[in-house]
Design a protein around this motif. Structure first.
Motif, PDB file in Angstrom:
ATOM      1  N   LYS A  57       0.718   7.791  -8.139  1.00 46.92           N
ATOM      2  CA  LYS A  57       1.526   7.584  -9.349  1.00 46.92           C
ATOM      3  C   LYS A  57       2.419   6.345  -9.164  1.00 46.92           C
ATOM      4  N   LYS A  58       2.996   6.254  -7.971  1.00 49.34           N
ATOM      5  CA  LYS A  58       3.872   5.105  -7.678  1.00 49.34           C
ATOM      6  C   LYS A  58       3.106   3.790  -7.812  1.00 49.34           C
ATOM      7  N   ILE A  59       1.899   3.780  -7.251  1.00 49.08           N
ATOM      8  CA  ILE A  59       1.094   2.542  -7.285  1.00 49.08           C
ATOM      9  C   ILE A  59       0.652   2.238  -8.720  1.00 49.08           C
ATOM     10  N   LYS A 116      20.389  -4.053   3.257  1.00 47.45           N
ATOM     11  CA  LYS A 116      21.248  -3.013   2.680  1.00 47.45           C
ATOM     12  C   LYS A 116      20.754  -2.756   1.262  1.00 47.45           C
ATOM     13  N   GLU A 117      20.555  -1.490   0.921  1.00 48.59           N
ATOM     14  CA  GLU A 117      20.200  -1.199  -0.470  1.00 48.59           C
ATOM     15  C   GLU A 117      21.314  -1.726  -1.366  1.00 48.59           C
ATOM     16  N   GLY A 118      20.931  -2.246  -2.508  1.00 48.75           N
ATOM     17  CA  GLY A 118      21.923  -2.831  -3.424  1.00 48.75           C
ATOM     18  C   GLY A 118      22.051  -4.335  -3.233  1.00 48.75           C
ATOM     19  N   PRO A 139      23.035   8.521   8.459  1.00 52.03           N
ATOM     20  CA  PRO A 139      23.025   9.902   8.955  1.00 52.03           C
ATOM     21  C   PRO A 139      21.824  10.194   9.860  1.00 52.03           C
ATOM     22  N   LYS A 140      20.639   9.806   9.411  1.00 52.01           N
ATOM     23  CA  LYS A 140      19.455  10.160  10.207  1.00 52.01           C
ATOM     24  C   LYS A 140      19.351   9.300  11.472  1.00 52.01           C
ATOM     25  N   ASP A 141      19.819   8.052  11.389  1.00 51.91           N
ATOM     26  CA  ASP A 141      19.682   7.181  12.557  1.00 51.91           C
ATOM     27  C   ASP A 141      20.669   7.565  13.671  1.00 51.91           C
ATOM     28  N   VAL A 151       0.842  -1.194   0.000  1.00 52.50           N
ATOM     29  CA  VAL A 151       0.000   0.000   0.000  1.00 52.50           C
ATOM     30  C   VAL A 151       0.880   1.247   0.000  1.00 52.50           C
ATOM     31  N   ASP A 152       0.443   2.283  -0.698  1.00 57.62           N
ATOM     32  CA  ASP A 152       1.159   3.562  -0.635  1.00 57.62           C
ATOM     33  C   ASP A 152       0.160   4.686  -0.881  1.00 57.62           C
ATOM     34  N   ILE A 153       0.502   5.881  -0.366  1.00 60.68           N
ATOM     35  CA  ILE A 153      -0.386   7.024  -0.650  1.00 60.68           C
ATOM     36  C   ILE A 153      -0.038   7.679  -1.978  1.00 60.68           C
ATOM     37  N   GLY A 209       8.448   6.023   5.602  1.00 62.72           N
ATOM     38  CA  GLY A 209       9.688   6.712   5.945  1.00 62.72           C
ATOM     39  C   GLY A 209       9.631   7.353   7.328  1.00 62.72           C
ATOM     40  N   THR A 210      10.813   7.447   7.942  1.00 58.17           N
ATOM     41  CA  THR A 210      10.939   8.169   9.220  1.00 58.17           C
ATOM     42  C   THR A 210      12.100   9.153   9.056  1.00 58.17           C
ATOM     43  N   PRO A 211      11.885  10.175   8.222  1.00 52.53           N
ATOM     44  CA  PRO A 211      13.002  11.091   7.919  1.00 52.53           C
ATOM     45  C   PRO A 211      13.423  11.900   9.139  1.00 52.53           C
TER      46      PRO A 211
END
Ligand code: NAD
Length: 439
Positions: A34-36, A152-154, A263-265, A29-31, A85-87
């Motif tokens: 366009k992505k969906i 890990k991304e990638g 960085p954010k964490d 699910v996403d808000i 996300g938790t930016p």
């Protein structure tokens, strides 16, 4: 099992596709409409090796679907993952607005007992906050579980299918049983499911990322010192990494860590500690060192040209993503390097195998930067080559072509991808991190 994964980004898509692949019915699910829409048409919003095949296979077999309909997804699921996300908020803390908005939606649409899983990286106490939020909207029975993600991304698919461990924070045996059942296909090689209390699970994710970031900043400091004293970080790295108490992973120096997590964490952990009257001095220094490290390559460039004006000079930049095998440029060192060089009057010719589009969006329009379709096109007529990301495709280039493309053969390598001997043999002036300069 019937599962809803709310948030279809790097984590949500990978988790959703992998759960579907083990036979579950999953709604991602996403808000973002366009992505969906794109996902329904087989267009992925991110580059992640292997994800496209996995999604195609599972949508075809109708185990995986994409929707913006939260109500229907909540009603039809036994387990609901929150993977939004938790930016970083302005004060460095984690912005929980997306998580809590999803929690509210879950509460509003809950029609029977369910398990809610915090997959997003969230500070200690968030599961309690999510519980409180949901309770405001429903009388149905539910439990909020913490299940931080370590992919890990990638290498996300591999990490998800074969995790070193699965961390689960629960407060009931029922939730533990459900989570063990769900993850059983991913732990068939005796990699453990670590069941613990909820705050410990929430803390584990931040502690892991802060530890990894610490290793990087520590090695970057040692590398910077190596440059001053004439030591070579390659030798030092092997020298310390072979000590079994230290180990080899995560000892590579470079031009700083980036991405959507470290960085954010680290910031969020510092912030949580502050709220509890604790001063995390090590983590604060880790951040500072990382910030300086992103600028270190620019300082080398300016020093190389005798601290003179570099206005009008052109630099070819190879690698814009924060690391190889991803199109993610969040907090990428290349953003800092390009911005600073442009501020100093230089022009940039940039190339990345996957991150050109994401970088263009993040960097914004700037006439001083041009984007190129190949690594060689990006250095055509440039004064020097700068390497910001260690893509494999850059590791064994045609050095003669590099020499003939550049005005003079100079390479500033932020990722140590070339050997000093090779550079010497080729007659290339070569700056790297923590190793002697070849001139
Ligand atoms: P992302 O930005 O790629 O994706 C988040 C998605 O959530 C977006 O598609 C967004 O549209 C959607 N969203 C936001 N609000 C929503 C709402 N109310 N309802 C439905 N969808 C909503 O983020 P990500 O990189 O997948 O990270 C998600 C979480 O996982 C973060 O907490 C992050 O720290 C954590 N995490 C990320 C990684 C990683 O490598 N990216 C690894 C481990 C953990």
């Amino acid at each position: 099992m019937k599962i809803a994964v709310i948030g279809s980004g790097y984590v949500g898509l990978v988790a959703g596709a992998c759960f579907a692949d083990t036979g579950n019915d999953v709604a991602c699910v996403d808000i973002d409409e366009k992505k969906i829409e794109n996902l329904k048409n087989g267009i992925l919003p991110i580059y992640e090796p292997g994800l496209s095949d996995l999604i195609e296979r599972n949508t075809q077999s109708e185990r995986l679907k994409f929707t913006t309909n939260l109500k229907e997804s909540v009603e039809n699921s036994e387990i609901i993952f929150i993977a939004v996300g938790t930016p970083q908020d302005e004060d460095g803390s984690a912005d929980l607005s997306h998580v809590l908005s999803v929690a509210k939606g879950i509460g509003q649409h809950m029609n029977c007992p369910k398990i809610i899983v915090d997959k997003s990286t969230v500070p200690v106490g968030t599961a309690a906050l999510v519980t409180k939020t949901i309770k405001e909207y429903t009388k149905h029975d539910f439990e909020v579980v913490s299940n931080p993600e370590f992919l890990k991304e990638g290498a996300a698919i591999d990490d998800f299918l074969k995790p070193d461990r699965v961390v689960v924070g629960v407060s009931s045996e029922r939730a533990e049983r459900t989570m063990r059942e769900l993850y059983a296909p991913f732990v068939r090689t005796n990699n453990p499911i670590l069941v613990m209390d909820v705050p410990s699970a929430e803390m584990t994710k931040y502690a892991a990322n802060a530890m990894l970031a610490t290793r990087i900043s520590f090695m970057n400091e040692v590398a910077n010192l190596c440059e001053k004293v004439g030591a070579n970080i390659d030798s030092v790295r092997v020298g310390i990494g072979t000590d079994s108490r230290i180990g080899m992973p995560f000892l590579f120096p470079g031009i700083g860590y980036g991405g959507s997590c470290f960085p954010k964490d680290v910031q969020a952990l510092i912030r949580t500690a502050k709220e509890h009257g604790v001063d995390l001095r090590v983590s604060k220094s880790v951040e500072e060192v990382n910030f300086d490290q992103k600028e270190s390559i620019v300082k080398k460039i300016v020093a190389h040209y005798g601290n003179k004006n570099i206005t009008g000079m052109t630099f070819g930049v190879w690698g814009l993503a924060f690391k190889p095998q991803t199109d993610d440029v969040r907090e990428a060192p290349a953003l800092v390097v390009c911005e600073q060089l442009i501020n100093l009057g230089a022009k940039i010719q940039a190339f990345d195998p996957e991150a050109l589009e994401t970088f263009k969006i993040a960097f914004g329009n700037n006439p001083k930067i041009t984007y190129h379709e190949s690594n060689y096109a990006a250095i055509n007529g440039a004064d020097a080559l700068i390497i910001c990301t260690e893509w494999n495709a850059f590791r064994q280039p045609d050095f003669n072509r590099i020499k003939s493309s550049l005005k003079s053969p100079i390479v500033f390598d932020g990722r140590n991808i070339f050997s000093l001997n090779e550079m010497k043999k080729m007659g290339i002036t070569y700056y790297s991190v923590g190793r002697p300069t070849v001139s």
